[in-house]
Design a protein around this motif. Structure first.
Motif, PDB file in Angstrom:
ATOM      1  N   LEU A 270       0.820  -1.282  -0.084  1.00 54.90           N
ATOM      2  CA  LEU A 270       0.020   0.022  -0.035  1.00 54.90           C
ATOM      3  C   LEU A 270       0.799   1.150  -0.085  1.00 54.90           C
ATOM      4  O   LEU A 270       0.490   2.317  -0.847  1.00 54.90           O
ATOM      5  CB  LEU A 270      -0.923   0.046   1.186  1.00 54.90           C
ATOM      6  CG  LEU A 270      -2.118  -0.686   1.011  1.00 54.90           C
ATOM      7  CD1 LEU A 270      -2.932  -0.754   2.160  1.00 54.90           C
ATOM      8  CD2 LEU A 270      -2.851  -0.299  -0.213  1.00 54.90           C
TER       9      LEU A 270
ATOM     10  N   PHE B 294       2.270   1.632  -3.379  1.00 51.53           N
ATOM     11  CA  PHE B 294       1.180   1.871  -4.334  1.00 51.53           C
ATOM     12  C   PHE B 294       0.709   3.556  -4.319  1.00 51.53           C
ATOM     13  O   PHE B 294       0.618   4.224  -5.313  1.00 51.53           O
ATOM     14  CB  PHE B 294       0.071   1.132  -4.159  1.00 51.53           C
ATOM     15  CG  PHE B 294      -1.250   1.514  -4.938  1.00 51.53           C
ATOM     16  CD1 PHE B 294      -1.159   1.250  -6.396  1.00 51.53           C
ATOM     17  CD2 PHE B 294      -2.303   1.934  -4.351  1.00 51.53           C
ATOM     18  CE1 PHE B 294      -2.223   1.619  -7.083  1.00 51.53           C
ATOM     19  CE2 PHE B 294      -3.534   1.979  -5.134  1.00 51.53           C
ATOM     20  CZ  PHE B 294      -3.369   1.892  -6.553  1.00 51.53           C
TER      21      PHE B 294
ATOM     22  N   MET C 134      -3.423   4.981 -13.160  1.00 48.98           N
ATOM     23  CA  MET C 134      -3.761   3.884 -12.092  1.00 48.98           C
ATOM     24  C   MET C 134      -3.014   2.682 -12.343  1.00 48.98           C
ATOM     25  O   MET C 134      -2.333   1.884 -11.869  1.00 48.98           O
ATOM     26  CB  MET C 134      -5.076   3.575 -11.873  1.00 48.98           C
ATOM     27  CG  MET C 134      -5.642   2.524 -10.829  1.00 48.98           C
ATOM     28  SD  MET C 134      -5.415   2.960  -9.347  1.00 48.98           S
ATOM     29  CE  MET C 134      -6.617   4.101  -9.221  1.00 48.98           C
TER      30      MET C 134
ATOM     31  N   ILE D   6       0.088   0.582 -10.617  1.00 46.02           N
ATOM     32  CA  ILE D   6       0.022  -0.728 -10.250  1.00 46.02           C
ATOM     33  C   ILE D   6       1.304  -1.502 -10.537  1.00 46.02           C
ATOM     34  O   ILE D   6       1.761  -2.419  -9.826  1.00 46.02           O
ATOM     35  CB  ILE D   6      -1.308  -1.344 -10.480  1.00 46.02           C
ATOM     36  CG1 ILE D   6      -2.390  -0.897  -9.830  1.00 46.02           C
ATOM     37  CG2 ILE D   6      -1.327  -3.057 -10.415  1.00 46.02           C
ATOM     38  CD1 ILE D   6      -3.904  -1.235 -10.324  1.00 46.02           C
TER      39      ILE D   6
ATOM     40  N   PHE E 254      -7.147  -7.259  -3.440  1.00 43.63           N
ATOM     41  CA  PHE E 254      -7.325  -6.048  -3.236  1.00 43.63           C
ATOM     42  C   PHE E 254      -7.512  -5.244  -4.562  1.00 43.63           C
ATOM     43  O   PHE E 254      -8.217  -4.238  -4.717  1.00 43.63           O
ATOM     44  CB  PHE E 254      -5.788  -5.718  -2.396  1.00 43.63           C
ATOM     45  CG  PHE E 254      -5.963  -3.853  -2.499  1.00 43.63           C
ATOM     46  CD1 PHE E 254      -6.563  -3.152  -1.734  1.00 43.63           C
ATOM     47  CD2 PHE E 254      -4.778  -3.299  -3.004  1.00 43.63           C
ATOM     48  CE1 PHE E 254      -6.367  -1.757  -1.465  1.00 43.63           C
ATOM     49  CE2 PHE E 254      -4.717  -2.035  -3.162  1.00 43.63           C
ATOM     50  CZ  PHE E 254      -5.281  -1.151  -2.324  1.00 43.63           C
ATOM     51  N   LEU E 255      -6.876  -5.691  -5.484  1.00 47.54           N
ATOM     52  CA  LEU E 255      -6.401  -5.123  -6.740  1.00 47.54           C
ATOM     53  C   LEU E 255      -7.835  -5.338  -7.476  1.00 47.54           C
ATOM     54  O   LEU E 255      -8.272  -4.313  -8.464  1.00 47.54           O
ATOM     55  CB  LEU E 255      -5.504  -5.384  -7.582  1.00 47.54           C
ATOM     56  CG  LEU E 255      -4.102  -4.855  -6.924  1.00 47.54           C
ATOM     57  CD1 LEU E 255      -2.976  -5.432  -7.660  1.00 47.54           C
ATOM     58  CD2 LEU E 255      -4.079  -3.325  -7.000  1.00 47.54           C
TER      59      LEU E 255
ATOM     60  N   VAL F 152      -9.922  -2.741  -6.478  1.00 42.60           N
ATOM     61  CA  VAL F 152      -9.642  -1.351  -7.067  1.00 42.60           C
ATOM     62  C   VAL F 152      -9.908  -1.160  -8.435  1.00 42.60           C
ATOM     63  O   VAL F 152     -10.330  -0.163  -8.891  1.00 42.60           O
ATOM     64  CB  VAL F 152      -7.825  -1.245  -6.865  1.00 42.60           C
ATOM     65  CG1 VAL F 152      -7.404  -0.244  -7.810  1.00 42.60           C
ATOM     66  CG2 VAL F 152      -7.560  -1.167  -5.561  1.00 42.60           C
TER      67      VAL F 152
ATOM     68  N   SER G 212     -13.591  -0.389  -8.379  1.00 43.36           N
ATOM     69  CA  SER G 212     -13.528   1.214  -8.014  1.00 43.36           C
ATOM     70  C   SER G 212     -13.394   2.047  -9.009  1.00 43.36           C
ATOM     71  O   SER G 212     -14.045   2.882  -9.436  1.00 43.36           O
ATOM     72  CB  SER G 212     -12.931   1.477  -6.690  1.00 43.36           C
ATOM     73  OG  SER G 212     -13.245   0.658  -5.399  1.00 43.36           O
ATOM     74  N   ALA G 213     -12.237   1.586  -9.887  1.00 41.02           N
ATOM     75  CA  ALA G 213     -11.827   2.384 -11.192  1.00 41.02           C
ATOM     76  C   ALA G 213     -12.992   2.358 -12.193  1.00 41.02           C
ATOM     77  O   ALA G 213     -13.082   3.338 -12.861  1.00 41.02           O
ATOM     78  CB  ALA G 213     -10.579   1.848 -11.541  1.00 41.02           C
TER      79      ALA G 213
ATOM     80  N   SER H 220      -9.944  -0.837 -16.459  1.00 42.88           N
ATOM     81  CA  SER H 220     -10.096  -1.564 -15.362  1.00 42.88           C
ATOM     82  C   SER H 220      -9.386  -2.822 -15.389  1.00 42.88           C
ATOM     83  O   SER H 220      -8.531  -3.310 -14.257  1.00 42.88           O
ATOM     84  CB  SER H 220     -11.642  -1.628 -14.690  1.00 42.88           C
ATOM     85  OG  SER H 220     -12.122  -0.244 -14.558  1.00 42.88           O
TER      86      SER H 220
ATOM     87  N   CYS I  16      -5.674  -2.641 -15.078  1.00 42.87           N
ATOM     88  CA  CYS I  16      -5.200  -2.641 -13.669  1.00 42.87           C
ATOM     89  C   CYS I  16      -4.666  -4.082 -13.266  1.00 42.87           C
ATOM     90  O   CYS I  16      -3.461  -4.399 -12.729  1.00 42.87           O
ATOM     91  CB  CYS I  16      -6.046  -2.107 -12.536  1.00 42.87           C
ATOM     92  SG  CYS I  16      -6.497  -0.404 -13.114  1.00 42.87           S
TER      93      CYS I  16
END
Length: 640
Positions: free
Chosen positions: A16, A19, A68, A72, A109-110, A113, A116-117, A387, A390
């Motif tokens: 984190l 990142f 983003m 990553i 986690f990604l 992400v 969310s992206a 997305s 990522c």
């Protein structure tokens, strides 16, 4: 609810901060690129800081989807590179934890992400893009602050060029002023020359007030220009001398924000629902226009006229020869007089040109509508591709970091830049192909992901199996095998020899080896049958047997106590290219590759080259057999 394990917490705590840091760096780079691109549009216009702050904040939100994936990639490379460099990754694997299990918490986690992206792309980006482009357009339209330089014509005022020889900044006085006013056209230009002057802005900042002292004004007399009958006659003009003159020049220095509706109806200001609704409505409209135009085209064509003529009822009293006659334009044209023929041709030419111009314009309109639909499609796919990128970049960066085992900012930064440049180039190519209609929009927009996804799968597979793909010696050895450079034998003399070679048996083995090499060279030419090669699965079994013979003789001669024999033993070639292709395959798979001609043909040519190298090894082995036989006879049989 299952508690988060300590390993997952450790990986998240490691990833984190990196990142967040890399995301800030990448976003800063994109912002600097934006500033470099539009700095000329913002400098010297007196824009307030709140407008600039809004512009940069909306630009930052617009660049979040681009920053983003790079962040990553960068962070995953640094994270796993640091773990590998500090031997922490090796400790995890020694404890029986696979790389896939190590990557699992970051993958989960990604995934959040990436989701969310997507929502950020769908809900926030359209609003930020509309406001960003609205402010940027308003900034571009704002007139710059007027700065009159010395000794140079200033062209920032539309329709006027102002020249000042010298400026007195203390008294705000302009000396030796010359103004070219061509606002009514160059043919009606007005020239004003003054000894000095002053320039100031009106209170509402919409006009410039130019005050001139002791000068003259020259201009053409517009009212008399039509009285000139001959080109040789002089054009009347007016000359005025003044001691004091004030000019009011329109020059709006205020910042006027444009209406956001200018971009709200564009594809950049719509979410997926609005994009799909617009695509459906534009598709229906284009289909309707095409249907109407096709009917109109048929109505104007000669085919409908002929069809109407052929379907008209024929009088019964006409003879059969007239009833069965076909309307022939050439025959009718030849019966006309010359002047009528010319008028018919002229009329036909005009009709064709008008028809071409009319439908050329309609075609351009349809092309514009189709282009707008393609832009809506590309914008809709972009909300998904960024997305997915990522996740793709994570499965490239994480295994690559585990392979190279280099942390810090050095190597990860270089690799990240090169990979992102490759992604950016491929994505730009796909976007342009989709935008121009060369490819369907989904193919162009998903091109970059489809190219990089196999790379991510390959790197993940190699990292899971601990393959050393970043070791330069591996590729150098493969290159040496390809070009025919062999490994050299290294044999050292033993201090203690348990069993002395039987040189009589060795000589017999050397004779048999030479005979085997001769038989091989006579039976196996350099070129061989294409399908026979694939049926043999790419392995030369006779050459493999000869290679075993060579190694058995070498193993016996290693026990010699004579330096000359040991040195000559090292000259035996290492025959390891009896595999004409690198991997063992079944005969069925070999025939399948044989039918896949472009790939199979390329592998076949490589096998031909390796067969050539194999024949060279056979000749070398025969020569060493003769030399070794001579050494054995001279050193040992002569002694006996």
């Amino acid at each position: 609810m299952r508690r988060i394990k300590r390993l997952d917490f450790f990986l998240l705590k490691t990833f984190l901060p990196l990142f967040i840091m890399t995301f800030g760096i990448c976003l800063f780079i994109f912002m600097m690129h934006f500033l470099w691109q539009f700095v000329d549009e913002m400098v010297g216009k007196g824009i307030s800081m709140d407008v600039i702050a809004k512009l940069f904040s909306y630009a930052a939100m617009t660049f979040v989807p681009q920053a983003m994936p790079l962040a990553i990639l960068f962070a995953s490379l640094m994270t796993f590179g640091n773990l590998g460099e500090q031997s922490e990754l090796m400790a995890m694997k020694s404890a029986g934890i696979s790389l896939i299990r190590i990557m699992r918490p970051l993958t989960v986690f990604l995934v959040f992400v990436a989701i969310s992206a997507f929502f950020f792309q769908n809900n926030i980006i359209p609003v930020s893009q509309v406001r960003f482009y609205t402010i940027l357009y308003s900034v571009k339209q704002k007139s710059p602050e007027l700065a009159i330089p010395e000794g140079v014509f200033n062209t920032e005022i539309n329709g006027k060029n102002i020249y000042v020889k010298k400026k007195d900044n203390r008294n705000k006085l302009l000396k030796d002023v010359m103004i070219y006013d061509y606002s009514d056209g160059f043919n009606n230009a007005r020239v004003i020359v003054a000894d000095s002057g002053r320039l100031k802005t009106s209170s509402d900042k919409k006009f410039l007030i130019m005050t001139l002292y002791s000068g003259e004004s020259f201009e053409n007399v517009k009212g008399n220009k039509n009285r000139v009958k001959d080109a040789k006659d002089a054009v009347p003009y007016r000359r005025e001398t003044f001691d004091f003159m004030e000019m009011l020049i329109e020059f709006d220095e205020n910042f006027n924000m444009r209406d956001e509706s200018l971009y709200q109806g564009r594809y950049i200001g719509k979410n997926i629902t609005s994009l799909q609704r617009s695509i459906d409505s534009m598709t229906v409209r284009i289909d309707s226009i095409k249907m109407l135009e096709s009917k109109a085209l048929f109505a104007k064509s000669y085919r409908k006229t002929l069809a109407r003529y052929e379907s008209a009822p024929k009088p019964q009293e006409q003879p059969d020869s007239v009833k069965n006659s076909v309307l022939n334009f050439d025959s009718l044209y030849k019966t006309q007089e010359a002047n009528i023929k010319a008028s018919l041709l002229s009329y036909s030419k005009r009709s064709i040109e008008n028809f071409k111009m009319d439908y050329g314009y309609k075609n351009e309109t349809l092309k514009s509508e189709s282009g707008e639909i393609r832009r809506h499609h590309t914008e809709m796919h972009k909300k998904f591709t960024l997305s997915i990128a990522c996740l793709v970049f994570f499965f490239i960066g994480a295994p690559l970091g585990a392979i190279i085992r280099k942390g810090g900012l050095g190597a990860p930064a270089v690799i990240s830049v090169f990979l992102f440049l490759a992604y950016y180039v491929i994505d730009t190519i796909g976007y342009k192909l989709a935008r121009e209609g060369v490819w369907p929009p989904w193919q162009g927009m998903w091109l970059s992901s489809s190219v990089l996804l196999p790379l991510g799968v390959f790197l993940t597979y190699k990292a899971v199996n601990d393959s050393v793909i970043m070791n330069a010696e591996t590729y150098l050895d493969a290159l040496k095998r390809l070009v025919g450079k062999r490994e050299s034998r290294v044999i050292e003399k033993k201090d203690i020899i348990m069993e002395t070679p039987d040189y009589g048996a060795v000589e017999t083995s050397l004779t048999e080896l030479k005979l085997s090499c001769l038989t091989y060279l006579s039976n196996n030419k350099r070129w061989f049958h294409y399908f026979q090669f694939w049926r043999q699965s790419g392995v030369d079994r006779e050459a493999a047997r000869i290679a075993l013979e060579v190694e058995s003789i070498v193993e016996i001669l290693k026990n010699s106590d004579n330096n000359l024999v040991l040195n000559k033993t090292m000259d035996f070639p290492i025959i390891n290219n009896y595999r004409l292709i690198d991997r063992q395959i079944s005969p069925g798979a070999g025939m399948a590759l044989a039918l896949l001609f472009p790939v199979g043909g390329f592998v076949y040519l490589i096998a031909i080259y390796r067969r050539k190298l194999l024949r060279q090894d056979m000749n070398t082995a025969m020569r060493i057999c003769d030399e070794m036989t001579e050494i054995i006879n001279d050193k040992y049989y002569a002694r006996n």
